[in-house]
Structures are given as C-alpha cells and as structure tokens.
Design a protein around this motif. Structure first.
Motif, PDB file in Angstrom:
ATOM      1  N   ALA A  27       0.826  -1.209   0.000  1.00 52.13           N
ATOM      2  CA  ALA A  27       0.000   0.000   0.000  1.00 52.13           C
ATOM      3  C   ALA A  27       0.863   1.262   0.000  1.00 52.13           C
ATOM      4  O   ALA A  27       0.488   2.271  -0.608  1.00 52.13           O
ATOM      5  N   LEU A  28       2.000   1.208   0.673  1.00 53.92           N
ATOM      6  CA  LEU A  28       2.889   2.377   0.674  1.00 53.92           C
ATOM      7  C   LEU A  28       3.648   2.500  -0.638  1.00 53.92           C
ATOM      8  O   LEU A  28       3.929   3.615  -1.093  1.00 53.92           O
ATOM      9  N   HIS A  29       3.974   1.361  -1.251  1.00 54.04           N
ATOM     10  CA  HIS A  29       4.760   1.384  -2.490  1.00 54.04           C
ATOM     11  C   HIS A  29       3.899   1.690  -3.715  1.00 54.04           C
ATOM     12  O   HIS A  29       4.312   2.433  -4.598  1.00 54.04           O
ATOM     13  N   ARG A  30       2.709   1.106  -3.762  1.00 60.24           N
ATOM     14  CA  ARG A  30       1.795   1.330  -4.887  1.00 60.24           C
ATOM     15  C   ARG A  30       0.410   1.659  -4.342  1.00 60.24           C
ATOM     16  O   ARG A  30      -0.411   0.767  -4.147  1.00 60.24           O
ATOM     17  N   PRO A  31       0.134   2.928  -4.106  1.00 63.97           N
ATOM     18  CA  PRO A  31      -1.147   3.316  -3.505  1.00 63.97           C
ATOM     19  C   PRO A  31      -2.366   2.914  -4.336  1.00 63.97           C
ATOM     20  O   PRO A  31      -3.437   2.696  -3.790  1.00 63.97           O
ATOM     21  N   ALA A  32      -2.214   2.796  -5.648  1.00 62.41           N
ATOM     22  CA  ALA A  32      -3.353   2.433  -6.491  1.00 62.41           C
ATOM     23  C   ALA A  32      -3.815   1.002  -6.227  1.00 62.41           C
ATOM     24  O   ALA A  32      -4.971   0.667  -6.479  1.00 62.41           O
ATOM     25  N   TRP A  33      -2.933   0.148  -5.725  1.00 67.13           N
ATOM     26  CA  TRP A  33      -3.289  -1.251  -5.458  1.00 67.13           C
ATOM     27  C   TRP A  33      -3.813  -1.458  -4.048  1.00 67.13           C
ATOM     28  O   TRP A  33      -4.178  -2.578  -3.683  1.00 67.13           O
ATOM     29  N   ALA A  34      -3.861  -0.415  -3.235  1.00 68.66           N
ATOM     30  CA  ALA A  34      -4.213  -0.561  -1.826  1.00 68.66           C
ATOM     31  C   ALA A  34      -5.622  -1.123  -1.637  1.00 68.66           C
ATOM     32  O   ALA A  34      -5.834  -2.041  -0.851  1.00 68.66           O
ATOM     33  N   ALA A  35      -6.596  -0.599  -2.359  1.00 65.17           N
ATOM     34  CA  ALA A  35      -7.981  -1.042  -2.171  1.00 65.17           C
ATOM     35  C   ALA A  35      -8.191  -2.495  -2.602  1.00 65.17           C
ATOM     36  O   ALA A  35      -8.754  -3.283  -1.837  1.00 65.17           O
ATOM     37  N   PRO A  36      -7.744  -2.908  -3.798  1.00 67.19           N
ATOM     38  CA  PRO A  36      -7.960  -4.313  -4.169  1.00 67.19           C
ATOM     39  C   PRO A  36      -7.214  -5.302  -3.273  1.00 67.19           C
ATOM     40  O   PRO A  36      -7.750  -6.355  -2.930  1.00 67.19           O
ATOM     41  N   VAL A  37      -5.993  -4.956  -2.891  1.00 64.36           N
ATOM     42  CA  VAL A  37      -5.220  -5.864  -2.038  1.00 64.36           C
ATOM     43  C   VAL A  37      -5.854  -5.954  -0.652  1.00 64.36           C
ATOM     44  O   VAL A  37      -5.960  -7.041  -0.080  1.00 64.36           O
ATOM     45  N   THR A  38      -6.307  -4.844  -0.117  1.00 61.37           N
ATOM     46  CA  THR A  38      -6.955  -4.850   1.188  1.00 61.37           C
ATOM     47  C   THR A  38      -8.249  -5.656   1.150  1.00 61.37           C
ATOM     48  O   THR A  38      -8.545  -6.413   2.077  1.00 61.37           O
ATOM     49  N   ALA A  39      -8.992  -5.540   0.079  1.00 62.97           N
ATOM     50  CA  ALA A  39     -10.223  -6.324  -0.060  1.00 62.97           C
ATOM     51  C   ALA A  39      -9.921  -7.815  -0.154  1.00 62.97           C
ATOM     52  O   ALA A  39     -10.624  -8.639   0.441  1.00 62.97           O
ATOM     53  N   ALA A  40      -8.877  -8.165  -0.881  1.00 65.11           N
ATOM     54  CA  ALA A  40      -8.498  -9.580  -0.997  1.00 65.11           C
ATOM     55  C   ALA A  40      -8.057 -10.144   0.352  1.00 65.11           C
ATOM     56  O   ALA A  40      -8.422 -11.270   0.716  1.00 65.11           O
ATOM     57  N   VAL A  41      -7.294  -9.378   1.109  1.00 66.28           N
ATOM     58  CA  VAL A  41      -6.851  -9.832   2.430  1.00 66.28           C
ATOM     59  C   VAL A  41      -8.043  -9.937   3.384  1.00 66.28           C
ATOM     60  O   VAL A  41      -8.135 -10.886   4.175  1.00 66.28           O
ATOM     61  N   ALA A  42      -8.969  -9.001   3.292  1.00 67.60           N
ATOM     62  CA  ALA A  42     -10.161  -9.071   4.141  1.00 67.60           C
ATOM     63  C   ALA A  42     -10.983 -10.319   3.820  1.00 67.60           C
ATOM     64  O   ALA A  42     -11.476 -10.997   4.730  1.00 67.60           O
ATOM     65  N   ALA A  43     -11.112 -10.645   2.538  1.00 60.13           N
ATOM     66  CA  ALA A  43     -11.832 -11.864   2.155  1.00 60.13           C
ATOM     67  C   ALA A  43     -11.103 -13.110   2.658  1.00 60.13           C
ATOM     68  O   ALA A  43     -11.737 -14.057   3.135  1.00 60.13           O
ATOM     69  N   MET A  44      -9.775 -13.110   2.573  1.00 63.02           N
ATOM     70  CA  MET A  44      -9.003 -14.247   3.063  1.00 63.02           C
ATOM     71  C   MET A  44      -9.184 -14.417   4.570  1.00 63.02           C
ATOM     72  O   MET A  44      -9.362 -15.532   5.061  1.00 63.02           O
ATOM     73  N   MET A  45      -9.156 -13.320   5.321  1.00 65.22           N
ATOM     74  CA  MET A  45      -9.337 -13.399   6.763  1.00 65.22           C
ATOM     75  C   MET A  45     -10.750 -13.858   7.122  1.00 65.22           C
ATOM     76  O   MET A  45     -10.944 -14.600   8.085  1.00 65.22           O
ATOM     77  N   LEU A  46     -11.739 -13.438   6.347  1.00 68.14           N
ATOM     78  CA  LEU A  46     -13.106 -13.885   6.591  1.00 68.14           C
ATOM     79  C   LEU A  46     -13.228 -15.387   6.371  1.00 68.14           C
ATOM     80  O   LEU A  46     -13.854 -16.089   7.179  1.00 68.14           O
ATOM     81  N   ILE A  47     -12.623 -15.890   5.314  1.00 64.13           N
ATOM     82  CA  ILE A  47     -12.646 -17.328   5.048  1.00 64.13           C
ATOM     83  C   ILE A  47     -11.929 -18.084   6.161  1.00 64.13           C
ATOM     84  O   ILE A  47     -12.409 -19.124   6.626  1.00 64.13           O
ATOM     85  N   ALA A  48     -10.794 -17.579   6.608  1.00 61.87           N
ATOM     86  CA  ALA A  48     -10.057 -18.237   7.688  1.00 61.87           C
ATOM     87  C   ALA A  48     -10.857 -18.227   8.985  1.00 61.87           C
ATOM     88  O   ALA A  48     -10.860 -19.220   9.730  1.00 61.87           O
ATOM     89  N   THR A  49     -11.570 -17.148   9.262  1.00 59.09           N
ATOM     90  CA  THR A  49     -12.384 -17.062  10.470  1.00 59.09           C
ATOM     91  C   THR A  49     -13.536 -18.060  10.424  1.00 59.09           C
ATOM     92  O   THR A  49     -13.802 -18.764  11.400  1.00 59.09           O
ATOM     93  N   VAL A  50     -14.214 -18.125   9.291  1.00 59.73           N
ATOM     94  CA  VAL A  50     -15.331 -19.072   9.153  1.00 59.73           C
ATOM     95  C   VAL A  50     -14.834 -20.493   9.261  1.00 59.73           C
ATOM     96  O   VAL A  50     -15.456 -21.336   9.939  1.00 59.73           O
TER      97      VAL A  50
END
Length: 60
Positions: A27-50
C-alpha cells in the motif's frame, strides 16, 4: 490445550503478521493497489475465520 494446537495458533499469528506487513508495504509502495489488495486480504481473513469457527464447533 495441546502443544500442536498452540503451535498452529502461533503459526497463524506469524502468517497474519507477515501478510499484514506485506499489505502495508504494498500500500505504501503502490497506492493504487491498496484497495484491491486490502479487499483480498479481508476476504481471506473472513474465510479463515469461518473455517476456524467450523472446526471449533465440530470439535466441541
């Protein structure tokens, strides 16, 4: 709690910290990728939690 369970919890903690650090660096290196990468990580954490909740319910 068994030693294996404690090891798996520690491993999950370390992996979560590494992924979080990688997302922060990206996110610090490529700010344009911050939103998609954060969404992907959030989805991964949701799957891991479930998945962990399903395992906890199945074992009890």
């Amino acid at each position: 709690m068994t030693l294996t369970a404690l090891f798996l919890i520690m491993l999950l903690f370390v992996v979560t910290l590494l992924v979080g650090g990688g997302v922060l660096a990206l996110a610090l290196h490529r700010p344009a990728w911050a939103a998609p990468v954060t969404a992907a990580v959030a989805a991964m954490m949701l799957i891991a939690t479930v998945a962990s909740m399903l395992v906890a319910v199945a074992r009890s």
